[in-house]
Design an enzyme around this catalytic site. Structure first.
Site, PDB file in Angstrom:
ATOM      1  N   ASP A 226       5.746  -3.094  -3.619  1.00 56.57           N
ATOM      2  CA  ASP A 226       6.828  -4.126  -3.091  1.00 56.57           C
ATOM      3  C   ASP A 226       6.351  -5.528  -3.679  1.00 56.57           C
ATOM      4  O   ASP A 226       7.131  -6.518  -3.270  1.00 56.57           O
ATOM      5  CB  ASP A 226       6.455  -3.979  -1.480  1.00 56.57           C
ATOM      6  CG  ASP A 226       7.955  -3.607  -0.885  1.00 56.57           C
ATOM      7  OD1 ASP A 226       8.860  -3.652  -1.536  1.00 56.57           O
ATOM      8  OD2 ASP A 226       7.695  -3.406   0.300  1.00 56.57           O
TER       9      ASP A 226
ATOM     10  N   GLN B 239       7.593  -0.044   5.555  1.00 58.51           N
ATOM     11  CA  GLN B 239       8.750  -0.709   5.924  1.00 58.51           C
ATOM     12  C   GLN B 239       8.575  -1.709   6.909  1.00 58.51           C
ATOM     13  O   GLN B 239       8.096  -1.496   8.157  1.00 58.51           O
ATOM     14  CB  GLN B 239       9.536   0.475   6.472  1.00 58.51           C
ATOM     15  CG  GLN B 239      11.247  -0.053   6.572  1.00 58.51           C
ATOM     16  CD  GLN B 239      12.087  -0.121   5.365  1.00 58.51           C
ATOM     17  OE1 GLN B 239      11.839   0.518   4.423  1.00 58.51           O
ATOM     18  NE2 GLN B 239      12.852  -1.252   5.263  1.00 58.51           N
TER      19      GLN B 239
ATOM     20  N   LYS C 227      15.634   5.473   0.113  1.00 59.89           N
ATOM     21  CA  LYS C 227      14.631   5.590  -0.923  1.00 59.89           C
ATOM     22  C   LYS C 227      14.162   6.900  -1.283  1.00 59.89           C
ATOM     23  O   LYS C 227      13.903   7.142  -2.192  1.00 59.89           O
ATOM     24  CB  LYS C 227      13.155   4.712  -0.224  1.00 59.89           C
ATOM     25  CG  LYS C 227      13.741   3.260  -0.187  1.00 59.89           C
ATOM     26  CD  LYS C 227      12.773   2.315   0.686  1.00 59.89           C
ATOM     27  CE  LYS C 227      13.412   0.923   0.606  1.00 59.89           C
ATOM     28  NZ  LYS C 227      12.518  -0.004   1.647  1.00 59.89           N
TER      29      LYS C 227
END
Ligand code: NDP
Length: 282
Positions: free
Chosen positions: A120, A97, A53
């Protein structure tokens, strides 16, 4: 023989267009899109994802910040960091995460992220928005899948779409997105009776189960669009999808490979969502 949908190439195209758009946006506004990635603990797979990322952010011209916290971080400490990032004017997207260590309630953390920075798309505000048809952000993997389907040129309206898997991160959101495009959607799961009878009706079949090669040719309609989300590690160390690729490719109209199908789209869409987040501040 089916057309193989090249996720690597499509993801590359998207990253290139995000880079170009970011340049223009920066010039016009002086704002550099910023993504904060929070990793708690030392899960090796998560470390690899976080590294990818950061690399993608550098490539498209974003600011990226990594927060690597020890495995024994408390829920309160993580909530404090999220709160700081919610108020940080240089950060437009926050990604925590997953999975998180046991002492931290994942739902509580996700709910604490400002919905306008929830790149997200897992915050309940955005999940609700997906149900009613107006989310600020769509989760990255489902958004990537919709892009792959769009690139085939097929129209979803009126088509039978079957999604195998009902997780919150893939199965349910992709089903809602297909519904929003007027497909007739069926969601299957581990309790579905006679799975092959359902899947073989699908014009568009999405496999998001996590069981290597469980979708075989007899379960697929001739000419179907088959999207394989599964990532499974075989005993020989190689990766395989949920679809028995060779036999299904001989029957389907379009198919995504594993690796090189859905996987690369996830990070490309994270970049797109982060740029969208920065634009929302204008
Ligand atoms: P989950 O384990 O959360 O969900 C799996 C789903 O499959 C569940 O709904 C389960 O049903 C269903 N299922 C299990 N066995 C069967 C069966 N025999 N028949 C029908 N349905 C079944 O997985 P995720 O959604 O998180 O991920 C699915 C796969 O996609 C994994 O391989 C994962 O690694 C991959 N993935 C890939 C991403 C990418 O970027 N390429 C991103 C995210 C995931 P039930 O609900 O009844 O238990």
């Amino acid at each position: 023989m089916s057309v193989i949908i090249d996720g690597n190439k499509i993801a590359q195209d998207i990253r290139r267009s995000v880079r170009e758009e970011t340049l223009v946006f920066k010039e016009k506004t002086g704002i550099v899109p910023g993504l904060a990635v929070v990793l708690v603990g030392e899960d090796p797979a998560s470390q690899v994802y976080v590294g990818r990322k950061a690399k993608a952010c550098a490539e498209v011209g974003f600011l990226s910040r990594e927060y690597k916290l020890p495995a024994d971080t408390s829920e309160e400490e993580l909530l404090r960091l999220i709160n700081d990032l919610n108020h940080d004017q240089f950060i437009h997207g926050i990604l925590v995460q997953l999975p998180l260590p046991r002492q931290i309630a994942t739902d509580k953390i996700i709910a604490a992220i400002d919905p306008h920075k929830d790149v997200d798309g897992f915050n309940p505000y955005n999940v609700g928005g997906l149900v009613t048809g107006s989310p600020l952000f769509v989760p990255c993997t489902p958004r990537g899948i919709m892009e792959l389907i769009a690139r085939t040129g097929i129209t979803l309206s009126g088509k039978d779409a079957v999604v195998v898997g009902r997780s919150n991160i893939v199965g349910k959101p992709i089903a809602l997105l297909l519904l929003a495009q007027n497909a007739t959607v069926t969601i299957c799961h581990s309790k579905t009776k006679d799975l092959p009878a359902v899947t073989s009706r699908a014009d568009v079949l999405i496999a998001a189960v996590g069981k290597a090669r469980m979708i075989t040719a007899d379960m697929v309609k001739e000419g179907a669009v088959v999207i394989d989300v599964g990532v499974n590690r075989l005993d020989n160390g190689k990766l395989a999808g949920d679809v028995a690729f060779d036999e299904v490719a001989a029957k389907a109209g379009y198919i995504t490979p594993v690796p090189g199908g859905v996987g690369p789209m996830t990070i490309a869409m994270l970049m797109k969502n982060t740029l969208d987040a920065a634009k929302m501040t204008r």
